[in-house]
Scaffold this motif. Structure first.
Motif, PDB file in Angstrom:
ATOM      1  N   CYS A 132      -6.899   6.777   8.177  1.00 31.85           N
ATOM      2  CA  CYS A 132      -6.967   6.757   6.707  1.00 31.85           C
ATOM      3  C   CYS A 132      -5.946   5.814   6.079  1.00 31.85           C
ATOM      4  O   CYS A 132      -6.093   5.417   4.928  1.00 31.85           O
ATOM      5  CB  CYS A 132      -6.748   8.153   6.138  1.00 31.85           C
ATOM      6  N   THR A 133      -4.899   5.517   6.802  1.00 30.84           N
ATOM      7  CA  THR A 133      -3.878   4.612   6.270  1.00 30.84           C
ATOM      8  C   THR A 133      -3.650   3.499   7.297  1.00 30.84           C
ATOM      9  O   THR A 133      -4.008   3.650   8.469  1.00 30.84           O
ATOM     10  CB  THR A 133      -2.546   5.360   6.015  1.00 30.84           C
ATOM     11  N   ARG A 134      -3.074   2.386   6.855  1.00 34.81           N
ATOM     12  CA  ARG A 134      -2.879   1.245   7.765  1.00 34.81           C
ATOM     13  C   ARG A 134      -1.976   1.618   8.931  1.00 34.81           C
ATOM     14  O   ARG A 134      -2.189   1.264  10.070  1.00 34.81           O
ATOM     15  CB  ARG A 134      -2.278   0.079   6.975  1.00 34.81           C
ATOM     16  N   ALA A 193       1.569   2.044   4.426  1.00 39.10           N
ATOM     17  CA  ALA A 193       0.505   2.618   3.593  1.00 39.10           C
ATOM     18  C   ALA A 193      -0.760   1.774   3.644  1.00 39.10           C
ATOM     19  O   ALA A 193      -1.860   2.295   3.807  1.00 39.10           O
ATOM     20  CB  ALA A 193       1.000   2.740   2.150  1.00 39.10           C
ATOM     21  N   GLY A 194      -0.596   0.473   3.454  1.00 40.75           N
ATOM     22  CA  GLY A 194      -1.749  -0.416   3.436  1.00 40.75           C
ATOM     23  C   GLY A 194      -2.566  -0.294   2.160  1.00 40.75           C
ATOM     24  O   GLY A 194      -3.646  -0.866   2.056  1.00 40.75           O
ATOM     25  N   ALA A 195      -2.070   0.458   1.183  1.00 37.91           N
ATOM     26  CA  ALA A 195      -2.777   0.646  -0.090  1.00 37.91           C
ATOM     27  C   ALA A 195      -1.729   0.819  -1.179  1.00 37.91           C
ATOM     28  O   ALA A 195      -0.790   1.625  -1.030  1.00 37.91           O
ATOM     29  CB  ALA A 195      -3.664   1.889  -0.018  1.00 37.91           C
ATOM     30  N   ALA A 196      -1.916   0.081  -2.273  1.00 39.37           N
ATOM     31  CA  ALA A 196      -0.891   0.033  -3.320  1.00 39.37           C
ATOM     32  C   ALA A 196      -0.584   1.401  -3.925  1.00 39.37           C
ATOM     33  O   ALA A 196       0.563   1.716  -4.219  1.00 39.37           O
ATOM     34  CB  ALA A 196      -1.315  -0.944  -4.409  1.00 39.37           C
ATOM     35  N   GLN A 236      -2.120  -3.836  -0.468  1.00 38.29           N
ATOM     36  CA  GLN A 236      -0.964  -2.935  -0.424  1.00 38.29           C
ATOM     37  C   GLN A 236       0.158  -3.376  -1.370  1.00 38.29           C
ATOM     38  O   GLN A 236       1.224  -2.757  -1.402  1.00 38.29           O
ATOM     39  CB  GLN A 236      -0.411  -2.867   0.998  1.00 38.29           C
ATOM     40  N   SER A 237      -0.090  -4.448  -2.130  1.00 39.83           N
ATOM     41  CA  SER A 237       0.961  -4.963  -3.015  1.00 39.83           C
ATOM     42  C   SER A 237       0.893  -4.255  -4.355  1.00 39.83           C
ATOM     43  O   SER A 237      -0.184  -4.171  -4.963  1.00 39.83           O
ATOM     44  CB  SER A 237       0.796  -6.472  -3.215  1.00 39.83           C
ATOM     45  N   VAL A 238       2.036  -3.780  -4.820  1.00 40.33           N
ATOM     46  CA  VAL A 238       2.081  -3.175  -6.159  1.00 40.33           C
ATOM     47  C   VAL A 238       2.352  -4.283  -7.168  1.00 40.33           C
ATOM     48  O   VAL A 238       2.925  -5.324  -6.828  1.00 40.33           O
ATOM     49  CB  VAL A 238       3.173  -2.069  -6.263  1.00 40.33           C
ATOM     50  N   THR A 239       1.943  -4.077  -8.406  1.00 43.81           N
ATOM     51  CA  THR A 239       2.237  -5.065  -9.450  1.00 43.81           C
ATOM     52  C   THR A 239       3.703  -4.910  -9.863  1.00 43.81           C
ATOM     53  O   THR A 239       4.346  -3.886  -9.563  1.00 43.81           O
ATOM     54  CB  THR A 239       1.354  -4.826 -10.684  1.00 43.81           C
TER      55      THR A 239
END
Ligand code: PEP
Ligand code: MN
Length: 280
Positions: free
Chosen positions: A184-186, A213-216, A251-254
């Motif tokens: 479910c996660t990277r 995480a692989g997700a922001a 996975q990058s946050v702003t």
């Protein structure tokens, strides 16, 4: 004779050096009670991208700028980074924003290009590139050593030992998620690695929630968990057009999301300090 137990960590082990090591670079401190925020894109893509992100993350509490110029990608057909030109842009962005910089080195032959880079990152894929580690051990640059996806904590510490036994004691360890059976996660962020490493070694330990995480949207809770677990700082991937990023956009946050993370971290830090003072 096989060397086992505490003896094998003669440089990195807490037993031989009970006090926390503080790694200082460009006015930034890792360890010794500081909580150090590193932020920036996975890869440097162009001047406007890196300079804008640098200004924004600095305004939101980052004290060091990250950006990859040599990208070790799983596929040879994926963007490999801008190379030397990327390092120049990172340096320019760092200078303008007043932030020291960290970037990944993948080969000792690149060392002359990294002369003005404040911290050299060894990525997960190179954690056991012993020839590279030994060369970095003969430099005077702080080394941010990331844990390999399948490396045990013992192996991570022995990789640190490769650098330190050559004379360079300025090593910062980084937990960045390991590969497990969970799809479910990277990766799986091994949060326990933080207190375990703190027990075993005097070196600073930071956490990279982005690659785990692989997700922001999963980055913020992992940042807070890392702080609660006793980490000395964070390495967070930030991109303001994540949908167009050349690497790790998902996975990058702003920078706006980074601002919220940074604010929550500060609030937690204040709360934790109060408990240390005996108020709780
Ligand atoms: C990175 O920091 O962009 C990176 C490639 O990280 P890792 O080596 O942990 O995969
Ligand atoms: Mn990345």
């Amino acid at each position: 004779m096989e060397i086992v137990g505490d003896e094998q960590y003669r440089c990195a082990g807490r037993k031989f050096h009970p006090e926390d090591t503080v790694v200082e670079v460009g006015g930034v401190r890792f360890g010794g009670g500081s909580f150090t925020l590193i932020a920036g894109p996975c890869a440097v893509e162009n001047e406007a991208q890196i300079c804008t992100i640098a200004e924004r993350v600095k305004a939101h509490g980052a004290v060091m700028l990250r950006g990859g110029a040599f990208k070790p990608r799983t596929s040879p057909y994926a963007f490999q980074g801008m190379g030397a030109a990327g390092l120049e842009l990172l340096l320019k962005a760092g200078n303008r924003a007043g932030l020291p910089i960290v970037s990944e080195i993948t080969d000792a032959a690149q060392l002359p290009l990294f002369e003005k880079v404040d911290v050299l990152q060894v990525g997960a894929r190179n954690m056991q590139n012993f020839a590279l580690l030994k060369c970095l051990g003969r430099t005077d640059k702080p080394i941010l050593l990331k844990r390999g996806f399948s490396a045990t904590l013992e192996e991570l510490l022995l990789s640190a030992e490769y650098i330190m036994s050559e004379g360079n004691g300025r090593v910062i360890l980084c937990e960045r998620g390991i590969r497990t059976f969970e799809p479910c996660t990277r990766g799986t962020l091994d949060i326990l690695a933080v207190p375990v490493l703190k027990k075993l070694t005097h070196l600073p330990v930071i956490v990279d929630p982005s690659h785990a995480a692989g997700a922001a949207d999963l980055v913020e809770p992992m940042c807070l968990a890392a702080m609660a677990a006793g980490a000395d700082g964070l390495l967070v991937e930030v991109h303001d057009e994540p949908q167009n990023a050349l690497c790790d956009g998902q996975q990058s946050v702003t920078s706006e999301a980074f601002r919220r993370i940074s604010r929550k971290i500060k609030l937690m830090q204040t709360a934790l300090k109060q408990t240390e003072g005996g108020d709780a």
